[in-house]
Design a protein around this motif. Sequence first.
Motif, PDB file in Angstrom:
ATOM      1  N   ILE A  52     -17.687 -54.489  18.267  1.00 19.33           N
ATOM      2  CA  ILE A  52     -18.321 -55.840  18.050  1.00 19.33           C
ATOM      3  C   ILE A  52     -17.483 -56.939  18.755  1.00 19.33           C
ATOM      4  N   SER A  53     -17.952 -57.832  19.552  1.00 16.79           N
ATOM      5  CA  SER A  53     -17.337 -58.745  20.406  1.00 16.79           C
ATOM      6  C   SER A  53     -17.975 -60.101  19.950  1.00 16.79           C
ATOM      7  N   VAL A  54     -17.160 -60.992  19.296  1.00 15.13           N
ATOM      8  CA  VAL A  54     -17.778 -62.274  19.104  1.00 15.13           C
ATOM      9  C   VAL A  54     -17.250 -63.387  19.791  1.00 15.13           C
ATOM     10  N   THR A  55     -18.107 -64.160  20.119  1.00 15.00           N
ATOM     11  CA  THR A  55     -17.482 -65.636  20.786  1.00 15.00           C
ATOM     12  C   THR A  55     -17.825 -66.712  20.063  1.00 15.00           C
ATOM     13  N   LEU A  56     -16.856 -67.678  19.539  1.00 17.84           N
ATOM     14  CA  LEU A  56     -17.290 -68.781  18.635  1.00 17.84           C
ATOM     15  C   LEU A  56     -17.273 -70.123  19.618  1.00 17.84           C
ATOM     16  N   LEU A  77     -13.048 -62.845  19.338  1.00 18.97           N
ATOM     17  CA  LEU A  77     -12.477 -61.704  18.387  1.00 18.97           C
ATOM     18  C   LEU A  77     -13.176 -60.405  18.638  1.00 18.97           C
ATOM     19  N   THR A  78     -12.597 -59.339  18.490  1.00 15.64           N
ATOM     20  CA  THR A  78     -13.193 -57.912  18.611  1.00 15.64           C
ATOM     21  C   THR A  78     -12.983 -57.402  17.173  1.00 15.64           C
ATOM     22  N   MET A  79     -13.886 -56.365  17.051  1.00 16.17           N
ATOM     23  CA  MET A  79     -13.402 -55.633  16.014  1.00 16.17           C
ATOM     24  C   MET A  79     -14.289 -54.122  16.027  1.00 16.17           C
ATOM     25  N   THR A  80     -14.022 -53.105  15.259  1.00 10.48           N
ATOM     26  CA  THR A  80     -14.660 -51.932  15.339  1.00 10.48           C
ATOM     27  C   THR A  80     -15.499 -51.843  13.998  1.00 10.48           C
ATOM     28  N   ARG A 108     -21.669 -52.984  20.869  1.00  9.71           N
ATOM     29  CA  ARG A 108     -21.830 -51.768  21.977  1.00  9.71           C
ATOM     30  C   ARG A 108     -21.697 -50.571  21.046  1.00  9.71           C
ATOM     31  N   GLU A 109     -22.738 -49.625  21.038  1.00  7.50           N
ATOM     32  CA  GLU A 109     -22.636 -48.408  20.583  1.00  7.50           C
ATOM     33  C   GLU A 109     -21.856 -47.493  21.582  1.00  7.50           C
ATOM     34  N   PRO A 110     -21.224 -46.335  21.075  1.00  8.90           N
ATOM     35  CA  PRO A 110     -20.472 -45.521  21.744  1.00  8.90           C
ATOM     36  C   PRO A 110     -21.551 -44.532  22.601  1.00  8.90           C
TER      37      PRO A 110
END
Length: 311
Positions: free
Chosen positions: A230-234, A261-264, A287-289
């Motif tokens: 997951i990529s998030v832009t604020l 920020l990014t996270m899994t 983004r799914e694998p």
Amino acid sequence: MPASAPAVPALRAEHLSKRFSRTVAVDDLSLAVPPGEVFGFLGPNGAGKSTTIRLVLGLLRPSGGHVEVFGVPAHDVGRAHRQLAHVPADVALWPALTGRECLDLLAAVGPGTDLAYRAELVERFALDPDRRARTYSTGNRQKVALVAAFATRAPLLVLDEPTSGLDPLMEREFRRCVTEAAARGQTVFLSSHQLAEVEAVCSRVGILRQGRLVEVAGLHELRRLRRSEISVTLARPAAAGAGLTGVDGVADLRWTSPLELTMTLAGPPAPVLRALAGLDVVALDVREPSLEELFLDFYGDDRSTGAEVRA
């Protein structure tokens, strides 16, 4: 009224094993493919895919267990092959015959052919059927085998690396043909290393490693077993952690800039979405694998041998 009997699987293997001297090529493989399913069979070279297919075709005798085609033992080749058509990875044709003569011969020994559909497939695959087979390239020999198989009325199509030698346009035609076969109720057992191909047409996949099944599942189910990125832009910077620390399923939380920020994420997305609701989010990308990433996940770590999964 009594309940109807369950459909006989198109392909069933139970505790199937094959050994060559000290080499175990197929190890206690159990699998059932129901009628009408497009099933992908994945594994690297040497995993045992081709040996499994030879057992299905009755070209090899198992060292243990058994395999059936619509309830017929695979070693009863005469009966079993009335139910299937096969496309090998390396197609060999009769060199003195034309492509059309090869198609006619294959139709004569198979379980029946839709001649009108075959003529359509010859056009779609851009095959010149009047050339001698000895003049065909690898891709054209593959086209002959594919046209013959897809035009057949066989309820089971066993395809072993069927698009080797085809260009991207012909690969697209191949995928269309698989979809059409499934719509007619035919079962497709597709062994391939082209993961995008399998991802495009299959409803379930089995992953083979060193002769053993390490996973059998639908594509969506397989993806749920792995993490999503997951990529998030604020719109404006948030406090460190921003309420995301400790959220169920969140790992590898990283700020790549004050606004990004990014996270899994492993598991359902609801907890992280609730946490993000308190931030001024302007962009969110999940983004799914891909199937390729799932595949590499099985084979990239020698410690993860997995256990056989029956289906």
